[in-house]
Structures are given as C-alpha cells and as structure tokens.
Design a protein around this motif. Sequence first.
Motif, PDB file in Angstrom:
ATOM      1  N   PHE A 180       2.103   7.580 -11.187  1.00 18.25           N
ATOM      2  CA  PHE A 180       1.091   6.526 -11.130  1.00 18.25           C
ATOM      3  C   PHE A 180       1.091   5.851  -9.757  1.00 18.25           C
ATOM      4  CE2 PHE A 180      -0.111   2.077 -11.508  1.00 18.25           C
ATOM      5  CZ  PHE A 180      -1.300   2.130 -12.220  1.00 18.25           C
ATOM      6  N   ALA A 181       2.276   5.521  -9.255  1.00 19.12           N
ATOM      7  CA  ALA A 181       2.378   4.850  -7.956  1.00 19.12           C
ATOM      8  C   ALA A 181       1.815   5.728  -6.843  1.00 19.12           C
ATOM      9  CB  ALA A 181       3.837   4.495  -7.671  1.00 19.12           C
ATOM     10  N   GLY A 182       2.070   7.041  -6.930  1.00 17.72           N
ATOM     11  CA  GLY A 182       1.569   7.936  -5.899  1.00 17.72           C
ATOM     12  C   GLY A 182       0.056   8.018  -5.872  1.00 17.72           C
ATOM     13  N   VAL A 183      -0.548   8.191  -7.040  1.00 22.45           N
ATOM     14  CA  VAL A 183      -2.013   8.279  -7.091  1.00 22.45           C
ATOM     15  C   VAL A 183      -2.645   6.939  -6.732  1.00 22.45           C
ATOM     16  CG1 VAL A 183      -3.990   8.812  -8.569  1.00 22.45           C
ATOM     17  CG2 VAL A 183      -1.876  10.120  -8.795  1.00 22.45           C
ATOM     18  N   LEU A 195      -5.148  -7.098  -2.660  1.00 20.80           N
ATOM     19  CA  LEU A 195      -3.939  -7.369  -1.871  1.00 20.80           C
ATOM     20  C   LEU A 195      -4.245  -7.468  -0.382  1.00 20.80           C
ATOM     21  CD1 LEU A 195      -1.261  -5.148  -3.652  1.00 20.80           C
ATOM     22  CD2 LEU A 195      -1.798  -7.553  -4.003  1.00 20.80           C
ATOM     23  N   VAL A 196      -5.119  -6.617   0.115  1.00 18.29           N
ATOM     24  CA  VAL A 196      -5.465  -6.662   1.548  1.00 18.29           C
ATOM     25  C   VAL A 196      -6.137  -7.983   1.890  1.00 18.29           C
ATOM     26  CG1 VAL A 196      -6.917  -5.639   3.345  1.00 18.29           C
ATOM     27  CG2 VAL A 196      -5.583  -4.159   1.835  1.00 18.29           C
ATOM     28  N   ASP A 197      -7.031  -8.452   1.047  1.00 18.24           N
ATOM     29  CA  ASP A 197      -7.748  -9.701   1.317  1.00 18.24           C
ATOM     30  C   ASP A 197      -6.814 -10.905   1.356  1.00 18.24           C
ATOM     31  OD1 ASP A 197     -10.135  -8.432   1.549  1.00 18.24           O
ATOM     32  OD2 ASP A 197     -10.813  -8.859  -0.495  1.00 18.24           O
ATOM     33  N   ARG A 198      -5.773 -10.886   0.545  1.00 23.50           N
ATOM     34  CA  ARG A 198      -4.907 -12.061   0.429  1.00 23.50           C
ATOM     35  C   ARG A 198      -3.649 -11.981   1.281  1.00 23.50           C
ATOM     36  NH1 ARG A 198      -7.925 -11.658  -3.904  1.00 23.50           N
ATOM     37  NH2 ARG A 198      -8.469 -13.486  -5.166  1.00 23.50           N
ATOM     38  N   TRP A 199      -3.029 -10.819   1.366  1.00 28.36           N
ATOM     39  CA  TRP A 199      -1.725 -10.740   2.025  1.00 28.36           C
ATOM     40  C   TRP A 199      -1.625  -9.641   3.085  1.00 28.36           C
ATOM     41  CZ3 TRP A 199      -1.781 -11.145  -3.509  1.00 28.36           C
ATOM     42  CH2 TRP A 199      -1.475 -12.420  -3.970  1.00 28.36           C
ATOM     43  N   GLY A 200      -2.657  -8.883   3.323  1.00 25.38           N
ATOM     44  CA  GLY A 200      -2.594  -7.843   4.341  1.00 25.38           C
ATOM     45  C   GLY A 200      -2.319  -6.469   3.755  1.00 25.38           C
ATOM     46  N   TRP A 201      -2.537  -5.437   4.566  1.00 28.06           N
ATOM     47  CA  TRP A 201      -2.469  -4.065   4.069  1.00 28.06           C
ATOM     48  C   TRP A 201      -1.073  -3.632   3.661  1.00 28.06           C
ATOM     49  CZ3 TRP A 201       0.529  -0.383   6.408  1.00 28.06           C
ATOM     50  CH2 TRP A 201       0.965  -0.641   7.721  1.00 28.06           C
ATOM     51  N   ARG A 202      -0.023  -4.201   4.247  1.00 22.52           N
ATOM     52  CA  ARG A 202       1.338  -3.777   3.892  1.00 22.52           C
ATOM     53  C   ARG A 202       1.689  -4.140   2.446  1.00 22.52           C
ATOM     54  NH1 ARG A 202       4.080  -2.293   8.754  1.00 22.52           N
ATOM     55  NH2 ARG A 202       3.009  -3.154  10.579  1.00 22.52           N
ATOM     56  N   MET A 203       1.046  -5.171   1.909  1.00 25.79           N
ATOM     57  CA  MET A 203       1.346  -5.598   0.552  1.00 25.79           C
ATOM     58  C   MET A 203       0.992  -4.528  -0.471  1.00 25.79           C
ATOM     59  SD  MET A 203       2.711  -7.801  -1.387  1.00 25.79           S
ATOM     60  CE  MET A 203       3.005  -9.120  -0.200  1.00 25.79           C
ATOM     61  N   ILE A 204       0.076  -3.615  -0.133  1.00 19.74           N
ATOM     62  CA  ILE A 204      -0.229  -2.500  -1.028  1.00 19.74           C
ATOM     63  C   ILE A 204       1.043  -1.725  -1.368  1.00 19.74           C
ATOM     64  CG2 ILE A 204      -1.385  -0.246  -1.147  1.00 19.74           C
ATOM     65  CD1 ILE A 204      -3.657  -1.417   0.455  1.00 19.74           C
ATOM     66  N   PHE A 205       1.916  -1.586  -0.381  1.00 16.34           N
ATOM     67  CA  PHE A 205       3.136  -0.806  -0.556  1.00 16.34           C
ATOM     68  C   PHE A 205       4.317  -1.683  -0.969  1.00 16.34           C
ATOM     69  CE2 PHE A 205       0.324   1.225   2.494  1.00 16.34           C
ATOM     70  CZ  PHE A 205       0.184   2.480   1.932  1.00 16.34           C
ATOM     71  N   ILE A 206       4.358  -2.916  -0.482  1.00 16.81           N
ATOM     72  CA  ILE A 206       5.439  -3.824  -0.874  1.00 16.81           C
ATOM     73  C   ILE A 206       5.421  -4.058  -2.381  1.00 16.81           C
ATOM     74  CG2 ILE A 206       6.306  -6.192  -0.660  1.00 16.81           C
ATOM     75  CD1 ILE A 206       5.250  -6.188   2.227  1.00 16.81           C
ATOM     76  N   ALA A 207       4.237  -4.232  -2.936  1.00 15.40           N
ATOM     77  CA  ALA A 207       4.122  -4.522  -4.369  1.00 15.40           C
ATOM     78  C   ALA A 207       4.605  -3.361  -5.233  1.00 15.40           C
ATOM     79  CB  ALA A 207       2.668  -4.861  -4.709  1.00 15.40           C
ATOM     80  N   LEU A 208       4.704  -2.175  -4.669  1.00 13.84           N
ATOM     81  CA  LEU A 208       5.161  -1.020  -5.438  1.00 13.84           C
ATOM     82  C   LEU A 208       6.681  -0.943  -5.560  1.00 13.84           C
ATOM     83  CD1 LEU A 208       2.874   1.862  -4.121  1.00 13.84           C
ATOM     84  CD2 LEU A 208       2.724   0.687  -6.308  1.00 13.84           C
ATOM     85  N   LEU A 209       7.410  -1.610  -4.681  1.00 12.79           N
ATOM     86  CA  LEU A 209       8.863  -1.453  -4.645  1.00 12.79           C
ATOM     87  C   LEU A 209       9.542  -1.830  -5.965  1.00 12.79           C
ATOM     88  CD1 LEU A 209       9.564  -2.627  -0.990  1.00 12.79           C
ATOM     89  CD2 LEU A 209       9.642  -0.291  -1.892  1.00 12.79           C
TER      90      LEU A 209
END
Length: 286
Positions: free
Chosen positions: A21-24, A158-172
């Motif tokens: 799921f995380a990958g897709v 996530l991009v609108d509120r915290w930036g593009w890196r948060m897309i990946f941070i939230a997955l950890l």
Amino acid sequence: MTNSIKPRLLLEIIAVGILAFAGVLTKTAANVAFPAMMAAFHINLGTVQWVTSAYMLTATLVIPMSAYLQRSFTSRALFLSASLFFTVGTGLIVGAPSLALVLVGRVLQGVGNGIAIPLMFNIILMAVPRSQRGMMMGVGTLITATAGAIGPTYGGLLVDRWGWRMIFIALLPLLLGSLVLGLVTIYGERRPARQPFAFLDYGLLALGLLLILLAQNGLGEAAPLVSLAEYGLGIICLFLFAYRSTHTATPVLNLAIFKIAAFTWLALTYFTTFMVFFKYVFRPTQ
C-alpha cells in the motif's frame, strides 16, 4: 474450520499489504509534489519526472524476478528485504539535499515495492484456503487500487501544509508498524530451492524497457530521431526476450499463458484501463 483463514496468516497478509500500500501510495502522491520539487531543486519538468519514472521502472524490473525470488528465498527473508529497501529509500528521500539522492531513494523504494506486491499475492495463493482465495485476491487488489486512487489527495494535502517531504515522512510510522507485524507473524516455513536465473533474458527485458522509457521521456525534445532509434532498439530487445522466453526451460516470464484468449483479452483491458488512469494521474499540477 479447515476453510477458515488463520489469524496469523491474516496478520501476515496485512503486514505485507501495508508495505505494498505504501509503495503504490507514493507512486501517485509524488506526482503532486512535482512543482514543489522543481522549485526546491531548480530543475525542469523533464528532469523531475524521473522521480516517478525511476521508481516505476525499478518496480517493473523487479516484479518479473518474483517467481525466482520466491523459489530461492523464504517469505520472511523477502519481506525483511522489501521492508529494508523501502524504509532506507524513504529515509534517503526525507533527508536528500539533492535530486540525485531523491532518485536513489526512489530506486530503493521501487525495489522494495517490486518485492512486496508479488509476495502479498503469493502468500494468498499458497496459504489461503481455496474457498477463501478469491476473496483475499480481491482484498489484495483493493489494497493497491485504493492506494493509487487516494495518492493524489494524500499528496496534495501534505504538500500544501507541510511541504513535499511530508509525503514520505508520514509513511515512516506505517513502515515501522508493518515491519514489527511482519517480524512477529511471517516465518520461513520451507527450505529455499536455488535455481539458475536467466540473466540474458532478464537483461533483454531490462534494456528494452529502459530504452522505451528513455524514448518516451525524450519525446518533444530536440532529438526526435534519437527517440525513434531508442524505441526501435527497445522493441527489438523485447522481441528477443519474448522469443527466448518461449524457447527456454526456465523463462523469466512464462509467456505461454497468452495463448489463452480469455487471459489475453483481460490483460489488454487491464493494461488499457491503467494507461488511461495514469494519463490523468501523472500530470503535473500547476
């Protein structure tokens, strides 16, 4: 009771399913981050598209190896490898100071996802009772389809509120939960059987897909003849791969299944549907 799914098996499928799921999810969510990444790294659209292309190419090249990997390694070893690749790749992207490291992270994520998705379906096919197998295959398909559908919304928020890196941070946290669950539930029940791998056939497949991807990315640029040559060489490589696959005892992919007309039509329908889907999903927002 013999036809019921054991709780441990269900948790095993969930552990691998979370990774799939995380990958897709990142496959479609990353597209929303293109404008932000272009501004952050001072790159153009043709360059930032490799964030998606590198990931998809890597996953596409790993998935055909799934039959060989599942014969040669235990489910536990494959799950731990997929989790390690994907988590390390995510960590690299989170802290990447340059696009080059982002691409390395995306390649590692592609390896992890390319192992995880076939592993999830293999566990279902091999361990789930026959009476429940169709339902669980549907659940596995739903996991990947849902992730692809919600990816753009997830990424946009996530991009609108915290930036593009948060897309990946939230997955950890999700990846950590998947790892812990997999360590507890996935065992190495069988002894792997090492078999020879068709390196030449795999090389033809990899080269063919890479050349076609390079040609596709080069369309509209200053060297159309180069793109046409790449297309031609890529098609030749894929033709040679198909020929060898039908003339060897241990093919990377068993293409004989396409002799079944019903399967061929279903595959074409599925392929066409996803081509239309990705046409609209992988379109940079402005």
